[in-house]
Design a protein around this motif. Structure first.
Motif, PDB file in Angstrom:
ATOM      1  N   LEU A  14       0.803  -1.217   0.000  1.00 56.74           N
ATOM      2  CA  LEU A  14       0.000   0.000   0.000  1.00 56.74           C
ATOM      3  C   LEU A  14       0.841   1.275   0.000  1.00 56.74           C
ATOM      4  O   LEU A  14       0.304   2.368  -0.217  1.00 56.74           O
ATOM      5  CB  LEU A  14      -0.936   0.026   1.209  1.00 56.74           C
ATOM      6  CG  LEU A  14      -2.047  -1.030   1.246  1.00 56.74           C
ATOM      7  CD1 LEU A  14      -2.910  -0.824   2.477  1.00 56.74           C
ATOM      8  CD2 LEU A  14      -2.909  -0.957  -0.016  1.00 56.74           C
ATOM      9  N   LYS A  15       2.130   1.158   0.235  1.00 59.99           N
ATOM     10  CA  LYS A  15       2.969   2.356   0.324  1.00 59.99           C
ATOM     11  C   LYS A  15       2.981   3.163  -0.974  1.00 59.99           C
ATOM     12  O   LYS A  15       2.992   4.395  -0.960  1.00 59.99           O
ATOM     13  CB  LYS A  15       4.388   1.971   0.727  1.00 59.99           C
ATOM     14  CG  LYS A  15       4.482   1.557   2.192  1.00 59.99           C
ATOM     15  CD  LYS A  15       5.909   1.278   2.617  1.00 59.99           C
ATOM     16  CE  LYS A  15       5.965   0.944   4.108  1.00 59.99           C
ATOM     17  NZ  LYS A  15       7.336   0.676   4.576  1.00 59.99           N
ATOM     18  N   ALA A  16       2.951   2.466  -2.107  1.00 60.57           N
ATOM     19  CA  ALA A  16       2.944   3.165  -3.390  1.00 60.57           C
ATOM     20  C   ALA A  16       1.622   3.892  -3.628  1.00 60.57           C
ATOM     21  O   ALA A  16       1.553   4.874  -4.374  1.00 60.57           O
ATOM     22  CB  ALA A  16       3.202   2.187  -4.532  1.00 60.57           C
ATOM     23  N   GLU A  17       0.545   3.419  -2.960  1.00 58.96           N
ATOM     24  CA  GLU A  17      -0.778   4.025  -3.146  1.00 58.96           C
ATOM     25  C   GLU A  17      -0.867   5.436  -2.566  1.00 58.96           C
ATOM     26  O   GLU A  17      -1.800   6.174  -2.872  1.00 58.96           O
ATOM     27  CB  GLU A  17      -1.852   3.142  -2.499  1.00 58.96           C
ATOM     28  CG  GLU A  17      -2.022   1.780  -3.127  1.00 58.96           C
ATOM     29  CD  GLU A  17      -2.693   1.849  -4.490  1.00 58.96           C
ATOM     30  OE1 GLU A  17      -3.213   2.925  -4.849  1.00 58.96           O
ATOM     31  OE2 GLU A  17      -2.674   0.840  -5.211  1.00 58.96           O
ATOM     32  N   VAL A  18       0.096   5.815  -1.751  1.00 65.44           N
ATOM     33  CA  VAL A  18       0.098   7.156  -1.165  1.00 65.44           C
ATOM     34  C   VAL A  18       0.164   8.215  -2.266  1.00 65.44           C
ATOM     35  O   VAL A  18      -0.341   9.326  -2.096  1.00 65.44           O
ATOM     36  CB  VAL A  18       1.278   7.312  -0.180  1.00 65.44           C
ATOM     37  CG1 VAL A  18       1.429   8.761   0.278  1.00 65.44           C
ATOM     38  CG2 VAL A  18       1.067   6.411   1.031  1.00 65.44           C
TER      39      VAL A  18
END
Length: 404
Positions: A96-100
């Protein structure tokens, strides 16, 4: 700059090579920030330097403009991408880090939005340092001018007069500046507190989810059934970052917030130094502020429409007013040369000239009209208002004497 594209620009006539490199450099700039920084320094600082009315005026103008543009265009990416993102996304699952970096309006459609939205909101709140610092810049300017030049009266700073400074007025200006700087610091402390709360508790709180959504996509909260209003507020009032290649960069909403909040400080600090300063601000700021937010885009769009209607630059301007980037001109020139049975250099030179015209004339408008004209106009009307006020004052004094 890649060697291939650099070599192709070298094949252009020498007279247009500098302009071609400048246009290409703007397109190569990281995100919205660098190109807008160059444009705003050109349209705001350079004309004000030319029209500077005193050393104090020149010094404080340079301080405010350079600081303001750097805050607006460079700090958001540094604070958002390199600091806030690392802090607040540290506990997110790796997937989910890239979804930021995904825009909030798109995140709202995803199932994992409850985890990511509070993190994005916390990052946006931490980035409120930029508009709040901009709010303080003109108050810092007042303090600087007091400290260095011992001046607080705008009439002396703008060379309208050369009178002795009122110590009581200087103390008032100093007190107001320190109070407003303290206010901005307190507000930012509140933003950091809310950021920490949203980041740690937002996932499991419906109320904090709504707060996060309002920060990132206010139009989606306020205007669910009105698409035009929703899109407008999401574009111009959102504190969400834009994304470029997965990295956080300045957004239109952050730009707008910076202009509006910075403008409040601009007006307040001007009012402290006298009605002449306030009136000058009221003349200049609406024009420049609106132009920074959206005016430049309107000028560019309008100019492309005029060229399109006039049958100009038909090889570059699409029906939707889209224009290829400079690096794409080589491939297009090869295609046109093959179709028209001409040579590559002829087509590439023609495309480069069209590209320079499309990008260059709006830029010249920015410097000439929004830069030099606005700076000269505001200075002229400031002096004219002052001279008229002096004439009215003298006439009133004569009227009193005549009655006596």
């Amino acid at each position: 700059m890649s060697s291939n594209n650099s070599n192709m620009i070298n094949r252009l006539p020498k007279a247009i090579q500098p302009a071609a490199r400048f246009v290409r450099h703007q397109e190569q700039a990281a995100g919205l920030s660098t190109s807008r920084f160059i444009q705003d320094v050109s349209t705001s600082l350079l004309p004000k330097v030319v029209f500077a009315r005193s050393l104090a005026d020149l010094t404080e103008t340079t301080f405010v403009e350079v600081s303001e543009e750097m805050l607006m265009y460079f700090v958001p990416a540094i604070l958002g991408e390199k600091i806030a993102r690392k802090i607040f996304s540290a506990k997110l699952p790796n997937n989910l880090k890239a979804e930021v970096a995904t825009p909030a309006v798109e995140m709202l459609k995803k199932k994992n939005s409850k985890e990511v939205l509070p993190v994005k909101a916390a990052i946006a709140l931490m980035a409120m340092a930029i508009p709040l610092t901009e709010f303080t810049l003109n108050y810092f300017k007042n303090l600087m001018t007091l400290k260095v030049f011992k001046k607080s009266d705008f009439k002396n700073i703008a060379s309208l007069e050369n009178t002795k400074e009122d110590e009581a007025h200087q103390k008032k200006v100093e007190k107001s500046a320190k109070r407003h700087i303290g206010l901005a610091a307190s507000l930012y402390a509140g933003c950091l507190g809310l950021a920490a709360l949203v980041a740690t508790k937002g996932k499991n709180s419906k109320a904090l989810q709504k707060v996060s959504e309002f920060i990132l996509a206010p139009g989606s909260v306020l205007f669910k059934k009105n698409n035009k209003a929703k899109n407008f507020f999401n574009k111009y009032c959102s504190m969400d970052f834009n994304s470029q290649n997965g990295k956080l960069v300045l957004s239109k909403g952050q730009l707008t917030t910076s202009v509006v909040i910075g403008g409040m400080g601009y007006f307040g600090a001007s009012a402290d130094r006298g009605k002449e300063n306030l009136k000058e601000t009221a003349t200049r700021f609406p024009l420049v502020g609106l132009y920074v937010i959206t005016g430049s885009e309107l000028v560019e769009k309008g100019f492309k429409k005029l060229l399109q209607k006039g049958g100009k630059c038909t090889d570059l301007i699409g029906k939707d007013l889209s224009v290829p980037k400079f690096d794409e001109l080589g491939d297009l020139a090869k295609k046109l040369a093959k179709e028209r049975k001409t040579n590559f250099d002829k087509e590439y030179t023609s495309l480069a000239k069209q590209k320079i015209m499309i990008a260059g004339l709006p830029y010249i408008f920015s410097i000439g009209v929004m830069g030099f004209f606005v700076a000269g106009m505001t200075n002229f009307f400031t002096r004219k208002r002052y001279e008229n006020a002096q004439k009215e004052k003298l006439a009133a004094q004569k009227a009193v004497l005549n009655k006596i």
